[in-house]
Design an enzyme around this catalytic site. Structure first.
Site, PDB file in Angstrom:
ATOM      1  N   ASP A 194      13.002  19.337   0.869  1.00 49.53           N
ATOM      2  CA  ASP A 194      12.073  18.876   1.997  1.00 49.53           C
ATOM      3  C   ASP A 194      11.224  17.703   1.885  1.00 49.53           C
ATOM      4  O   ASP A 194      10.715  17.499   0.817  1.00 49.53           O
ATOM      5  CB  ASP A 194      11.156  19.873   2.772  1.00 49.53           C
ATOM      6  CG  ASP A 194      11.904  21.187   3.132  1.00 49.53           C
ATOM      7  OD1 ASP A 194      12.839  21.770   2.496  1.00 49.53           O
ATOM      8  OD2 ASP A 194      11.718  21.666   4.035  1.00 49.53           O
ATOM      9  N   HIS A 196      10.310  15.609   4.936  1.00 51.08           N
ATOM     10  CA  HIS A 196       9.363  15.695   6.037  1.00 51.08           C
ATOM     11  C   HIS A 196       8.654  14.239   6.364  1.00 51.08           C
ATOM     12  O   HIS A 196       7.292  14.174   6.431  1.00 51.08           O
ATOM     13  CB  HIS A 196       8.333  16.746   5.942  1.00 51.08           C
ATOM     14  CG  HIS A 196       8.961  18.254   6.327  1.00 51.08           C
ATOM     15  ND1 HIS A 196       9.257  18.345   7.583  1.00 51.08           N
ATOM     16  CD2 HIS A 196       9.252  19.052   5.417  1.00 51.08           C
ATOM     17  CE1 HIS A 196       9.647  19.764   7.379  1.00 51.08           C
ATOM     18  NE2 HIS A 196       9.611  20.079   6.076  1.00 51.08           N
ATOM     19  N   ASP A 223      15.526  18.923   6.212  1.00 50.80           N
ATOM     20  CA  ASP A 223      14.326  18.775   6.364  1.00 50.80           C
ATOM     21  C   ASP A 223      13.579  17.112   6.085  1.00 50.80           C
ATOM     22  O   ASP A 223      12.820  17.003   5.441  1.00 50.80           O
ATOM     23  CB  ASP A 223      13.368  19.738   6.005  1.00 50.80           C
ATOM     24  CG  ASP A 223      13.192  20.949   6.839  1.00 50.80           C
ATOM     25  OD1 ASP A 223      14.218  20.801   7.795  1.00 50.80           O
ATOM     26  OD2 ASP A 223      12.395  21.902   7.068  1.00 50.80           O
ATOM     27  N   ASP A 226       9.623  14.974  10.627  1.00 53.80           N
ATOM     28  CA  ASP A 226       8.674  15.735  11.127  1.00 53.80           C
ATOM     29  C   ASP A 226       7.423  15.750  10.160  1.00 53.80           C
ATOM     30  O   ASP A 226       7.688  15.753   8.945  1.00 53.80           O
ATOM     31  CB  ASP A 226       8.813  17.202  11.414  1.00 53.80           C
ATOM     32  CG  ASP A 226       9.714  17.237  12.831  1.00 53.80           C
ATOM     33  OD1 ASP A 226       9.564  16.211  13.704  1.00 53.80           O
ATOM     34  OD2 ASP A 226      10.692  18.022  13.105  1.00 53.80           O
ATOM     35  N   ARG A 227       6.111  15.724  10.838  1.00 60.84           N
ATOM     36  CA  ARG A 227       4.860  16.154  10.010  1.00 60.84           C
ATOM     37  C   ARG A 227       4.370  14.707   9.314  1.00 60.84           C
ATOM     38  O   ARG A 227       3.493  14.223   9.582  1.00 60.84           O
ATOM     39  CB  ARG A 227       5.014  17.062   8.688  1.00 60.84           C
ATOM     40  CG  ARG A 227       5.401  18.571   9.319  1.00 60.84           C
ATOM     41  CD  ARG A 227       3.962  19.054   9.881  1.00 60.84           C
ATOM     42  NE  ARG A 227       3.956  20.603   9.930  1.00 60.84           N
ATOM     43  CZ  ARG A 227       3.159  21.234  10.409  1.00 60.84           C
ATOM     44  NH1 ARG A 227       2.002  20.820  10.904  1.00 60.84           N
ATOM     45  NH2 ARG A 227       3.366  22.761  10.565  1.00 60.84           N
ATOM     46  N   ASN A 255      16.333  22.930   9.076  1.00 62.58           N
ATOM     47  CA  ASN A 255      15.931  23.467  10.427  1.00 62.58           C
ATOM     48  C   ASN A 255      15.336  22.347  11.428  1.00 62.58           C
ATOM     49  O   ASN A 255      14.935  22.489  12.578  1.00 62.58           O
ATOM     50  CB  ASN A 255      15.067  24.683  10.303  1.00 62.58           C
ATOM     51  CG  ASN A 255      13.884  24.460   9.521  1.00 62.58           C
ATOM     52  OD1 ASN A 255      13.891  23.959   8.591  1.00 62.58           O
ATOM     53  ND2 ASN A 255      12.736  24.763  10.127  1.00 62.58           N
ATOM     54  N   HIS A 256      14.835  21.489  10.695  1.00 64.76           N
ATOM     55  CA  HIS A 256      14.064  20.237  11.456  1.00 64.76           C
ATOM     56  C   HIS A 256      15.101  19.238  11.726  1.00 64.76           C
ATOM     57  O   HIS A 256      14.589  18.289  12.614  1.00 64.76           O
ATOM     58  CB  HIS A 256      12.841  19.585  10.508  1.00 64.76           C
ATOM     59  CG  HIS A 256      11.475  20.485  10.570  1.00 64.76           C
ATOM     60  ND1 HIS A 256      10.696  20.463  11.463  1.00 64.76           N
ATOM     61  CD2 HIS A 256      11.444  21.677   9.877  1.00 64.76           C
ATOM     62  CE1 HIS A 256       9.635  21.014  11.238  1.00 64.76           C
ATOM     63  NE2 HIS A 256      10.089  21.988  10.285  1.00 64.76           N
ATOM     64  N   HIS A 305      19.964  25.003   3.026  1.00 68.96           N
ATOM     65  CA  HIS A 305      18.434  24.591   3.218  1.00 68.96           C
ATOM     66  C   HIS A 305      17.476  25.964   3.469  1.00 68.96           C
ATOM     67  O   HIS A 305      16.531  25.927   2.747  1.00 68.96           O
ATOM     68  CB  HIS A 305      18.015  24.036   4.684  1.00 68.96           C
ATOM     69  CG  HIS A 305      16.846  23.565   4.891  1.00 68.96           C
ATOM     70  ND1 HIS A 305      16.278  22.737   4.312  1.00 68.96           N
ATOM     71  CD2 HIS A 305      15.864  24.209   5.807  1.00 68.96           C
ATOM     72  CE1 HIS A 305      15.012  22.477   4.888  1.00 68.96           C
ATOM     73  NE2 HIS A 305      14.636  23.641   5.632  1.00 68.96           N
ATOM     74  N   ARG A 372       8.128  33.473  10.627  1.00 69.69           N
ATOM     75  CA  ARG A 372       8.656  31.874  11.046  1.00 69.69           C
ATOM     76  C   ARG A 372       8.983  32.218  12.622  1.00 69.69           C
ATOM     77  O   ARG A 372       8.977  31.022  13.427  1.00 69.69           O
ATOM     78  CB  ARG A 372       9.727  31.621  10.045  1.00 69.69           C
ATOM     79  CG  ARG A 372       9.461  31.329   8.860  1.00 69.69           C
ATOM     80  CD  ARG A 372      10.791  30.505   8.335  1.00 69.69           C
ATOM     81  NE  ARG A 372      10.300  30.114   6.619  1.00 69.69           N
ATOM     82  CZ  ARG A 372       9.703  29.035   6.382  1.00 69.69           C
ATOM     83  NH1 ARG A 372       9.372  28.204   7.410  1.00 69.69           N
ATOM     84  NH2 ARG A 372       9.542  28.820   5.304  1.00 69.69           N
ATOM     85  N   HIS A 402      13.073  24.363   2.084  1.00 69.90           N
ATOM     86  CA  HIS A 402      12.690  25.035   3.472  1.00 69.90           C
ATOM     87  C   HIS A 402      11.018  25.617   3.298  1.00 69.90           C
ATOM     88  O   HIS A 402      10.492  25.818   4.480  1.00 69.90           O
ATOM     89  CB  HIS A 402      13.399  26.487   3.810  1.00 69.90           C
ATOM     90  CG  HIS A 402      13.179  27.214   5.087  1.00 69.90           C
ATOM     91  ND1 HIS A 402      12.854  26.220   6.203  1.00 69.90           N
ATOM     92  CD2 HIS A 402      13.152  28.369   5.521  1.00 69.90           C
ATOM     93  CE1 HIS A 402      12.554  27.077   7.331  1.00 69.90           C
ATOM     94  NE2 HIS A 402      12.763  28.218   6.697  1.00 69.90           N
TER      95      HIS A 402
END
Length: 650
Positions: A194, A196, A223, A226-227, A255-256, A305, A372, A402
């Site tokens: 990830d 992010h 991923d 995001d963030r 998942n993102h 992932h 989650r 993840h």
């Protein structure tokens, strides 16, 4: 019980670490204890949970300094290390955002009556890096160096061109990418976890690996956004690398890589802030849906992932047959689960398990995810069974990402030579305390190597502690009702509870092991108490719980608890992406929402709009909505009518 070999991997703390062998099994005790909020079971187990938490702290201490604030378990009330507390809070936040994303998915489906996205009429022409339409290695290097030096904007035309070329390429790729095991001396395959939106970490990784080639293959395991603040730039670099080095760079979906999740976590807001273009965001989500689901290094490793499918009989051939491009979301909504497993629902469930699931060394088979809100937990037995099903005796490694891990990597030994590696590449993720790591499969080596690093550390240690304290206070405000009931049972005739009762109730209701002394000290700082009052609060052995709730409320505005949901809903109502909502846009949104509300809870768009439009400008901005909702929730606006939508659920 499972027979597992568990140990902690130690590495010196530094900005840049040398390569080191990572052959020992690792499962960090910082994963902590998973607390289920089932009172009947939890109430009787608080003492045993405390004992287990104490042993976990003792294990951390005996294994060396992990750099996360671990304290020795020297009292009945252990002081959890900062990483474990951060992770507990993060998992709760993730479950909340998944629920929000599910709602936004349903809302978006209603909004789909808008047959095509409308570009903002007030789109500004912004300066930024512009590359030639035909991308080449020089273009990629120029892009990376530009972002390294300036963190500047990429022009929308260039970003659009990168998206267009990458989509044409990725859309033709199979669901499963097959990568040759490194054959030549010096050749390697590197797996990146990830990112992010952390541009510093991506540049650090590329500086270490060098540019891709046939002997230097890179796998980015989902991923990407995001963030972090630079999701657009990270995505642009990865897609440009894929376009220029199509046989040496591979991207897995995470998942993102999901339009609804990105609305809940901030990437949508980033795209709109930089380009004000809903159409561009739609292009990005099309690229996300086209990404492959997993990769296999032949005779070496399965790379995904999150995890493996839980449904009986699912094989690698089933994964290869999924129509992945039709699944823009990576999780099943409650309505899809209610319909049962047929056709698209079955495929969506497989995708959810692959994107959202986590390994658990203490689980036999599969178990529901308690933190989650999507995916499942899978045990070592399922890992061995899955890897054996891939048809190679030498396929004994599962690599996934993840999950934020303190050292940037963790390994669980499943027995018989089978292993699960978790690799997470965003350091100091979401204001937490963690290293980033990448996993390198070299030619001729039995075990992979790990490279760890730490780049972005936003603010000082106190700022991070204050941010974490604020999240705890927000959580207490959200769960005030069940906490108050528990405090009331324990309180004396003066509505006072002991420090231990406070800590036990927090553990019972929130699943957090907090030290009241530390919490009280941080609250005193947040409230700006004078020294004498601060000392009095710290020395008190009894707590008046009603005053405790009032202090928590005074530290955070009630509307801030719902800001994520409000911002996301506002963004969906803002059809043309210009940052304001007209009455017509508001009316359409209300009309769509009324379809999912009981008749007696539907609302009058005209009255509600008039209530929110405080300056009578004929348009509504987000701050106006926040002002109206200050000190309340949407459910109290019964006459204005958002009666059926309780943002406390988010």
């Amino acid at each position: 019980s499972l027979s597992l070999s568990l140990s902690l991997s130690l590495a010196p703390r530094s900005i840049e670490l040398p390569m080191h062998r990572a052959g020992l099994p690792v499962w960090s005790s910082c994963i902590g204890i998973r607390f289920a909020r089932v009172r009947a079971r939890v109430r009787g187990r608080i003492c045993s949970l405390r004992a287990l938490s104490t042993r976990a702290d003792a294990k951390d201490t005996s294994s060396g300094d992990k750099g996360g604030g671990t304290a020795a378990a020297d009292s009945a009330t252990p002081k959890p290390n900062e990483f474990r507390l951060w992770k507990d809070l993060y998992q709760k936040d993730e479950a909340k955002r998944v629920k929000l994303a599910a709602f936004l998915t349903e809302f978006s489906e209603m909004v789909s009556a808008r047959s095509k996205m409308v570009e903002s009429p007030s789109l500004l022409k912004k300066r930024g890096l512009s590359l030639h339409d035909q991308l080449d290695p020089t273009s990629v290097r120029r892009l990376i160096e530009y972002l390294r030096e300036s963190r500047g904007l990429i022009t929308m035309s260039t970003f659009h061109n990168i998206l267009h070329q990458a989509f044409a390429l990725i859309n033709c790729d199979p669901n499963i990418t097959f990568i040759d095991n490194p054959q030549k001396e010096g050749s390697k395959v590197t797996v990146v976890g990830d990112l992010h939106g952390d541009l510093d970490d991506l540049i650090k990784i590329l500086d270490y690996t060098g540019m891709p080639s046939e002997e230097n293959v890179l796998v980015f395991n989902g991923d990407f956004v995001d963030r972090g603040q630079h999701g657009v730039e990270v995505l642009a670099v990865l897609l440009a690398l894929k376009v220029v080095f199509p046989k040496c760079v591979f991207l897995n979906r995470g998942n993102h890589e999901d339009g609804s999740i990105c609305r809940a976590y901030g990437f949508y807001d980033e795209v709109m802030a930089k380009y004000s273009s809903p159409g561009l965001y739609e292009e990005i989500t099309n690229v996300f849906a086209s990404l492959p689901l997993c990769a296999i290094i032949r005779d070496r490793a399965f790379i995904v992932h999150g995890g493996i499918p839980r449904m009986d009989g699912t094989t690698i051939h089933h994964i290869g047959a999924i129509a992945r491009r039709t699944h823009k979301q990576t999780f099943c909504t409650s309505s899809e689960r209610d319909k049962g497993r047929t056709g698209a629902q079955t495929s969506r469930q497989v995708i959810e398990d692959m994107m959202w699931s986590d390994p658990d060394p203490y689980t036999q088979g599969f178990a529901a995810s308690t933190s989650r809100g999507a995916g499942c937990r899978y045990g070592p037995d399922t890992v061995k069974r899955w890897l054996r099903s891939l048809g190679s005796d030498r396929m004994k490694t599962l690599v996934r990402s993840h999950e934020c891990v303190e050292e940037g990597h963790q390994m669980i030994d499943c027995g018989e030579g089978f292993k699960v590696w978790t690799i997470f590449s965003a350091s100091n993720y979401a204001d937490g305390w963690n290293k980033g790591g990448i996993l390198v499969f070299n030619h001729g080596d039995t075990d992979p190597e790990v490279y760890t690093y730490e780049t972005s550390f936003q603010g000082n240690h106190n700022q991070k502690q204050n941010a974490q304290h604020k999240r705890i206070v927000e959580l207490i405000c959200v769960y005030q009702a069940p906490l108050a009931k528990e405090f009331e049972k324990l309180a004396d005739k003066n509505d006072m509870i002991t420090v231990k009762q406070w800590e036990d109730a927090i553990l019972l209701e929130l699943g957090l092991s907090l030290d009241y002394t530390v919490f009280s000290a941080q609250s005193a700082i947040a409230l700006g108490l004078e020294d004498d009052k601060k000392n009095s609060a710290l020395e008190s052995s009894m707590i008046k719980y009603q005053e405790f709730f009032e202090e928590c409320k005074s530290q955070i505005s009630s509307v801030h608890q719902h800001s994520q949901a409000l911002s996301a809903i506002f963004g969906l109502l803002d059809e043309n992406g210009d940052g304001v909502v007209t009455y017509e846009e508001f009316r359409k949104g209300c009309e769509l929402l009324n379809h999912r509300l009981p008749h007696d809870q539907q609302f009058d768009a005209q009255n509600l709009f008039r209530m929110i439009d405080s300056d009578r400008s004929g348009i509504v901005e987000l701050h106006e909505l926040n002002e109206v909702l200050k000190g309340t929730t949407l459910t109290t606006l019964q006459e204005g009518g958002l009666g059926g939508l309780d943002l406390d659920d988010f």
